[in-house]
Scaffold this motif. Structure first.
Motif, mmCIF file in Angstrom:
data_model
loop_
_atom_site.group_PDB
_atom_site.id
_atom_site.type_symbol
_atom_site.label_atom_id
_atom_site.label_comp_id
_atom_site.label_asym_id
_atom_site.label_seq_id
_atom_site.Cartn_x
_atom_site.Cartn_y
_atom_site.Cartn_z
ATOM 1 N N ARG A 1 0.778 -1.339 -0.060
ATOM 2 C CA ARG A 1 0.141 -0.011 0.017
ATOM 3 C C ARG A 1 0.750 1.151 -0.201
ATOM 4 N NH1 ARG A 1 -5.166 0.390 0.935
ATOM 5 N NH2 ARG A 1 -5.506 -1.809 1.194
ATOM 6 N N LEU B 1 2.145 1.863 -3.403
ATOM 7 C CA LEU B 1 1.239 2.403 -4.319
ATOM 8 C C LEU B 1 1.068 3.786 -4.198
ATOM 9 C CD1 LEU B 1 -0.880 1.967 -6.595
ATOM 10 C CD2 LEU B 1 -2.533 1.428 -4.711
ATOM 11 N N GLU B 2 1.071 4.194 -2.905
ATOM 12 C CA GLU B 2 0.815 5.609 -2.321
ATOM 13 C C GLU B 2 2.083 6.605 -2.748
ATOM 14 O OE1 GLU B 2 -0.023 5.553 1.798
ATOM 15 O OE2 GLU B 2 -2.205 4.979 1.473
ATOM 16 N N TYR C 1 3.860 5.651 -5.361
ATOM 17 C CA TYR C 1 4.003 5.765 -6.618
ATOM 18 C C TYR C 1 2.877 6.780 -7.131
ATOM 19 C CZ TYR C 1 3.534 4.084 -11.737
ATOM 20 O OH TYR C 1 3.718 4.024 -13.019
ATOM 21 N N LEU C 2 1.727 6.896 -6.477
ATOM 22 C CA LEU C 2 0.695 7.913 -6.877
ATOM 23 C C LEU C 2 1.290 9.394 -6.906
ATOM 24 C CD1 LEU C 2 -2.648 6.399 -5.306
ATOM 25 C CD2 LEU C 2 -2.028 6.869 -7.801
ATOM 26 N N LEU D 1 -2.336 7.137 -13.863
ATOM 27 C CA LEU D 1 -2.953 7.706 -12.651
ATOM 28 C C LEU D 1 -4.557 7.116 -13.142
ATOM 29 C CD1 LEU D 1 -2.207 11.291 -11.467
ATOM 30 C CD2 LEU D 1 -1.534 8.937 -10.434
ATOM 31 N N MET E 1 -8.844 3.570 1.337
ATOM 32 C CA MET E 1 -8.221 4.547 0.378
ATOM 33 C C MET E 1 -9.282 5.492 -0.397
ATOM 34 S SD MET E 1 -5.302 3.269 -2.055
ATOM 35 C CE MET E 1 -3.617 4.324 -2.308
#
Lengths: 111, 202
Positions: A91, A94-95, A97-98, B23, B95
């Motif tokens: 997680r 991914l954060e 990467y975002l 994205l 999330m």
């Protein structure tokens, strides 16, 4: 698999901290799908990603080896099932990467 | 070294497009993946059980007002259960990116429910209260079908069953109304809730 080395070399110069492990399309897809679910089975992921058994298992194993996802096997009746979960590290990746993609976009807007 | 590929660092717009594309891909994948657990099967079972209790209590009422009050209370309880169980599921995901499917479900369920509330008043005033249960089943069914379009197949299938039951109910003698209510809001919820729990886990 699309030539990872060529991609790596290119990404290194463009974006030094890019997490190459989840930059690959299918792996990014697996991580994203798992981020939206507590857990998904191998067949859930396969139909979601619209890919083959071989392809999915190769990429899933890469993510598992990196500690981004966890994998558990069990039996439902007589059918063996493989269940995947996103780990805290996954997680976090991914954060990151975002954030990375967002900052790339911002940079381009300001330029 | 491999040959140079399409996107090179000297082409900023392409890199920018790729970042946007990445994205978008993440968001779409998450939305596509969400229906696997978007609706809580246990929540539906709980709603079904409370509806069964409500139809039992409602059947004992001697006046339409009493009957109506029971179902309004049951409606509010169901809303609370649905909200709580979906929130719990959403929290497991924690999330912020995911909000699509839940919002879609609420927005497509609301219009037929509002129409149903207005028609309830009209039918009650016109002295046609016996048509209300069938109308409720029909309109709830339409809402579930449209709201469930983006969800697992069991959800729109449940909507179809509600509509079929409602269609039979509006043309059947009013003395069976309580049975239709029990079978629909009680039975169908429990049945499909159980299917969702079994097939999609929770």
């Amino acid at each position: 698999m699309p030539e990872p080395r060529a991609q790596n070399a290119k990404q290194k110069s463009a974006a030094p901290n890019l997490d190459r492990l989840i930059h690959e399309r299918l792996r990014l897809g697996i991580i994203s799908a798992l981020a939206a679910n507590e857990s998904l089975t191998f067949s859930d992921l396969k139909s979601l990603m619209n890919t083959t058994d071989g392809n999915l298992s190769v990429h899933a194993r890469k993510l598992e080896e990196a500690g981004y996802i966890s994998c558990s096997k069990y039996f439902e009746g007589r059918l063996p099932k493989t269940e995947y979960k996103l780990t805290a590290a996954g997680r976090h990746a991914l954060e990151n990467y975002l954030n990375h993609m967002e900052s790339l976009i911002k940079q381009m807007r300001n330029a | 070294m491999e040959p140079v590929r399409l996107v090179s660092p000297t082409e900023p717009p392409a890199l920018h497009d790729r970042a946007m594309d990445n994205l978008r891909y993440i968001r779409e994948t998450m939305e596509r993946a969400t229906p696997f657990t978007g609706i809580s099967g246990w929540g539906e079972i709980a709603i079904g059980v409370t509806a069964l209790i409500a139809s039992f209590i409602a059947a004992q009422q001697l006046t339409f007002k009493g009957w109506f009050a029971v179902w309004v209370a049951e409606g509010l309880i169901s809303l609370l259960i649905a909200g709580w169980s979906m929130d719990r599921k959403a929290r497991a995901v924690h999330m912020a990116l995911v909000s699509g499917p839940g919002r879609k479900a609420v927005f497509s369920l609301a219009p037929p429910l509002i129409a149903g509330a207005l028609l309830t008043l009209v039918l009650a005033q016109a002295g046609a209260a016996s048509a209300i249960p069938g109308m409720w089943l029909l309109l709830y069914g339409t809402g579930v079908i449209t709201g469930g379009m983006f969800s697992v197949r069991a959800v729109p299938a449940m909507g179809v069953c509600f509509m079929l039951l409602g269609a039979v109910a509006v043309f059947t003698d009013a003395s069976y109304n309580n049975w239709f209510m029990a079978a629909g809001f009680g039975g169908l919820h429990v049945l499909f809730g159980a299917i969702i729990v079994r097939k999609y886990g929770g």
